[in-house]
Every structure is written in structure tokens, then in C-alpha cells.
Motif scaffolding. Structure first.
Motif, mmCIF file in Angstrom:
data_model
loop_
_atom_site.group_PDB
_atom_site.id
_atom_site.type_symbol
_atom_site.label_atom_id
_atom_site.label_comp_id
_atom_site.label_asym_id
_atom_site.label_seq_id
_atom_site.Cartn_x
_atom_site.Cartn_y
_atom_site.Cartn_z
ATOM 1 N N GLU A 1 0.824 -1.221 0.000
ATOM 2 C CA GLU A 1 0.000 0.000 0.000
ATOM 3 C C GLU A 1 0.852 1.262 0.000
ATOM 4 O O GLU A 1 2.046 1.217 0.223
ATOM 5 C CB GLU A 1 -0.943 -0.009 1.207
ATOM 6 N N GLY A 2 0.166 2.387 -0.215
ATOM 7 C CA GLY A 2 0.821 3.690 -0.228
ATOM 8 C C GLY A 2 0.846 4.315 -1.607
ATOM 9 O O GLY A 2 1.472 5.343 -1.813
ATOM 10 N N TRP A 3 0.132 3.724 -2.563
ATOM 11 C CA TRP A 3 0.157 4.221 -3.934
ATOM 12 C C TRP A 3 -1.192 4.817 -4.314
ATOM 13 O O TRP A 3 -2.217 4.512 -3.729
ATOM 14 C CB TRP A 3 0.540 3.117 -4.914
ATOM 15 N N SER A 4 -1.140 5.670 -5.311
ATOM 16 C CA SER A 4 -2.347 6.221 -5.916
ATOM 17 C C SER A 4 -2.136 6.205 -7.425
ATOM 18 O O SER A 4 -1.029 5.925 -7.901
ATOM 19 C CB SER A 4 -2.624 7.635 -5.404
ATOM 20 N N VAL B 1 1.919 6.754 -11.013
ATOM 21 C CA VAL B 1 1.626 6.032 -9.776
ATOM 22 C C VAL B 1 2.616 6.481 -8.702
ATOM 23 O O VAL B 1 3.691 5.902 -8.547
ATOM 24 C CB VAL B 1 1.706 4.501 -9.992
ATOM 25 N N PRO B 2 2.262 7.534 -7.962
ATOM 26 C CA PRO B 2 3.140 7.957 -6.868
ATOM 27 C C PRO B 2 3.029 7.009 -5.676
ATOM 28 O O PRO B 2 1.951 6.485 -5.391
ATOM 29 C CB PRO B 2 2.629 9.348 -6.495
ATOM 30 N N MET B 3 4.151 6.796 -5.017
ATOM 31 C CA MET B 3 4.208 5.975 -3.797
ATOM 32 C C MET B 3 4.517 6.917 -2.638
ATOM 33 O O MET B 3 5.455 7.711 -2.719
ATOM 34 C CB MET B 3 5.323 4.936 -3.894
ATOM 35 N N GLU B 4 3.736 6.798 -1.556
ATOM 36 C CA GLU B 4 3.982 7.641 -0.378
ATOM 37 C C GLU B 4 5.415 7.455 0.115
ATOM 38 O O GLU B 4 5.844 6.337 0.376
ATOM 39 C CB GLU B 4 3.015 7.268 0.743
ATOM 40 N N GLY B 5 6.148 8.562 0.194
ATOM 41 C CA GLY B 5 7.502 8.530 0.727
ATOM 42 C C GLY B 5 8.509 7.790 -0.134
ATOM 43 O O GLY B 5 9.585 7.439 0.350
ATOM 44 N N ALA B 6 8.187 7.537 -1.394
ATOM 45 C CA ALA B 6 9.098 6.780 -2.255
ATOM 46 C C ALA B 6 9.030 7.338 -3.680
ATOM 47 O O ALA B 6 8.604 8.469 -3.895
ATOM 48 C CB ALA B 6 8.734 5.296 -2.228
ATOM 49 N N GLU B 7 9.411 6.510 -4.629
ATOM 50 C CA GLU B 7 9.463 6.929 -6.021
ATOM 51 C C GLU B 7 8.072 7.076 -6.630
ATOM 52 O O GLU B 7 7.080 6.638 -6.078
ATOM 53 C CB GLU B 7 10.280 5.935 -6.857
ATOM 54 N N THR B 8 8.058 7.702 -7.793
ATOM 55 C CA THR B 8 6.848 7.803 -8.603
ATOM 56 C C THR B 8 7.078 6.993 -9.864
ATOM 57 O O THR B 8 8.110 7.128 -10.515
ATOM 58 C CB THR B 8 6.552 9.276 -8.960
ATOM 59 N N PHE B 9 6.105 6.158 -10.190
ATOM 60 C CA PHE B 9 6.182 5.355 -11.408
ATOM 61 C C PHE B 9 5.403 6.039 -12.518
ATOM 62 O O PHE B 9 4.414 6.715 -12.271
ATOM 63 C CB PHE B 9 5.577 3.961 -11.191
ATOM 64 N N ARG B 10 5.850 5.832 -13.744
ATOM 65 C CA ARG B 10 5.087 6.175 -14.939
ATOM 66 C C ARG B 10 4.889 4.865 -15.679
ATOM 67 O O ARG B 10 5.804 4.045 -15.783
ATOM 68 C CB ARG B 10 5.844 7.146 -15.842
ATOM 69 N N VAL B 11 3.689 4.687 -16.210
ATOM 70 C CA VAL B 11 3.343 3.438 -16.875
ATOM 71 C C VAL B 11 2.732 3.741 -18.234
ATOM 72 O O VAL B 11 1.736 4.470 -18.321
ATOM 73 C CB VAL B 11 2.319 2.621 -16.045
ATOM 74 N N ALA B 12 3.320 3.184 -19.281
ATOM 75 C CA ALA B 12 2.727 3.210 -20.620
ATOM 76 C C ALA B 12 2.217 1.800 -20.876
ATOM 77 O O ALA B 12 2.987 0.836 -20.831
ATOM 78 C CB ALA B 12 3.759 3.606 -21.663
ATOM 79 N N SER B 13 0.904 1.694 -21.091
ATOM 80 C CA SER B 13 0.270 0.383 -21.252
ATOM 81 C C SER B 13 -0.393 0.291 -22.611
ATOM 82 O O SER B 13 -1.066 1.229 -23.050
ATOM 83 C CB SER B 13 -0.793 0.164 -20.164
ATOM 84 N N PHE B 14 -0.221 -0.847 -23.242
ATOM 85 C CA PHE B 14 -0.798 -1.129 -24.552
ATOM 86 C C PHE B 14 -1.743 -2.311 -24.379
ATOM 87 O O PHE B 14 -1.297 -3.436 -24.130
ATOM 88 C CB PHE B 14 0.318 -1.442 -25.554
ATOM 89 N N ALA C 1 -2.027 -7.409 -22.721
ATOM 90 C CA ALA C 1 -1.448 -6.093 -22.441
ATOM 91 C C ALA C 1 0.065 -6.207 -22.378
ATOM 92 O O ALA C 1 0.613 -7.255 -22.016
ATOM 93 C CB ALA C 1 -1.967 -5.526 -21.122
ATOM 94 N N THR C 2 0.712 -5.122 -22.750
ATOM 95 C CA THR C 2 2.140 -4.947 -22.525
ATOM 96 C C THR C 2 2.271 -3.623 -21.793
ATOM 97 O O THR C 2 1.790 -2.598 -22.274
ATOM 98 C CB THR C 2 2.931 -4.917 -23.841
ATOM 99 N N GLU C 3 2.896 -3.669 -20.603
ATOM 100 C CA GLU C 3 3.026 -2.472 -19.784
ATOM 101 C C GLU C 3 4.497 -2.188 -19.512
ATOM 102 O O GLU C 3 5.239 -3.088 -19.131
ATOM 103 C CB GLU C 3 2.296 -2.651 -18.452
ATOM 104 N N TYR C 4 4.868 -0.933 -19.706
ATOM 105 C CA TYR C 4 6.230 -0.495 -19.442
ATOM 106 C C TYR C 4 6.215 0.382 -18.197
ATOM 107 O O TYR C 4 5.733 1.506 -18.221
ATOM 108 C CB TYR C 4 6.781 0.279 -20.638
ATOM 109 N N TRP C 5 6.719 -0.173 -17.102
ATOM 110 C CA TRP C 5 6.810 0.533 -15.828
ATOM 111 C C TRP C 5 8.212 1.097 -15.675
ATOM 112 O O TRP C 5 9.203 0.394 -15.878
ATOM 113 C CB TRP C 5 6.535 -0.429 -14.670
ATOM 114 N N THR C 6 8.287 2.367 -15.300
ATOM 115 C CA THR C 6 9.566 2.997 -15.044
ATOM 116 C C THR C 6 9.411 3.975 -13.883
ATOM 117 O O THR C 6 8.290 4.385 -13.578
ATOM 118 C CB THR C 6 10.101 3.722 -16.301
ATOM 119 N N THR C 7 10.486 4.314 -13.237
ATOM 120 C CA THR C 7 10.419 5.322 -12.183
ATOM 121 C C THR C 7 10.787 6.676 -12.763
ATOM 122 O O THR C 7 11.682 6.776 -13.610
ATOM 123 C CB THR C 7 11.353 4.987 -11.004
#
Length: 132
Positions: free
Chosen positions: A60-63, A82-95, A106-112
Motif C-alpha cells: 500500500e501507499g500508492w495512488s 503512480v506515486p508511492m507515499e515517501g518513495a518513487e513515482t512510477f510512470r506506466v505506458a500500457s498497450f 497487455a504490454t506495460e512499461y513501468w519505469t520510475t
């Protein structure tokens, strides 16, 4: 299940249900035999139950903030943050591939965000991207 909804609506609902932690509702939007690839971590998720569980069991801790959704027929592309409380923020490109009202692939590219610093040689040619 209402299979007449447009593929873009399916993905809008997917992100809304995921954000609400509505795991039963999320499962209704996913085909039983879905295949979801995550190339960044070299992982493949096979099956609705596994896809829902991977998301439900994430700490938990994400939005989620949807940045955009574009559809062309049964193919949908979404970008979310997808920000994480007190941690990194992810960006996701999903197909996504949506057929008969459910996600079938689906193919999802998750990165910080800022997780891959600009190399020294390129710094004179770029500027920092505004975040947030």
C-alpha cells in the motif's frame, strides 16, 4: 457483463477500479486467459486471478493518476502516474487489447520518474523535465 462498452471505457474503468482497490470489479474487466507482459522486469502474468492478485498484493501507499487514454479499434494505449507515499513515482505506458468488453492482452512499461539519470554527454542538449 456489458460487452457493448467501448475499449477506451474498459481501460478507464480498469484504472478507476484499481485505484479504488475494487479487485472484484477489476477482475470483471479481465479475460480469464489474459496475458500481461512487463518487459522492464522480464515478467509475464498469465490469467485473470494472477493479474488481480499481483495488483492486490502490491504494498500500500500508492495512488493512480490517469494522464491519457487513446483508442483505435480494440487497441488502447494509456499513460498513468503512480506515486508511492515517501518513495518513487512510477510512470506506466500500457498497450491493451480489449475484445468483447474485457482485456485479453497487455504490454506495460513501468519505469520510475527520474530513475534513469541523463548521461553527462547529453546534459548540454536537454533540460530537466518538470515533475508533478
Amino acid at each position: 457483463m456489458d460487452v457493448t462498452r467501448a475499449p477506451a471505457q474498459v481501460i478507464e474503468r480498469l484504472w478507476a477500479r484499481m485505484s479504488a482497490r475494487d479487485w472484484t470489479g477489476l477482475g470483471e474487466l479481465i479475460a480469464e486467459d489474459v496475458v500481461v507482459d512487463w518487459p522492464s522486469s522480464a515478467e509475464r502474468i498469465v490469467g485473470r486471478a494472477n493479474y488481480v492478485a499481483v495488483n492486490a498484493e502490491y504494498p500500500e501507499g500508492w495512488s493512480i493518476r490517469v494522464l491519457g487514454i487513446v483508442a483505435d479499434g480494440d487497441r488502447v494505449v494509456s499513460e498513468v502516474e503512480v506515486p508511492m507515499e515517501g518513495a518513487e513515482t512510477f510512470r506506466v505506458a500500457s498497450f491493451w487489447t480489449v475484445r468483447d468488453g474485457v482485456v485479453t492482452h497487455a504490454t506495460e512499461y513501468w519505469t520510475t520518474v527520474d530513475g534513469d539519470p541523463s548521461p553527462e554527454w547529453r546534459r548540454r542538449l536537454v533540460e530537466p523535465m518538470p515533475l508533478g
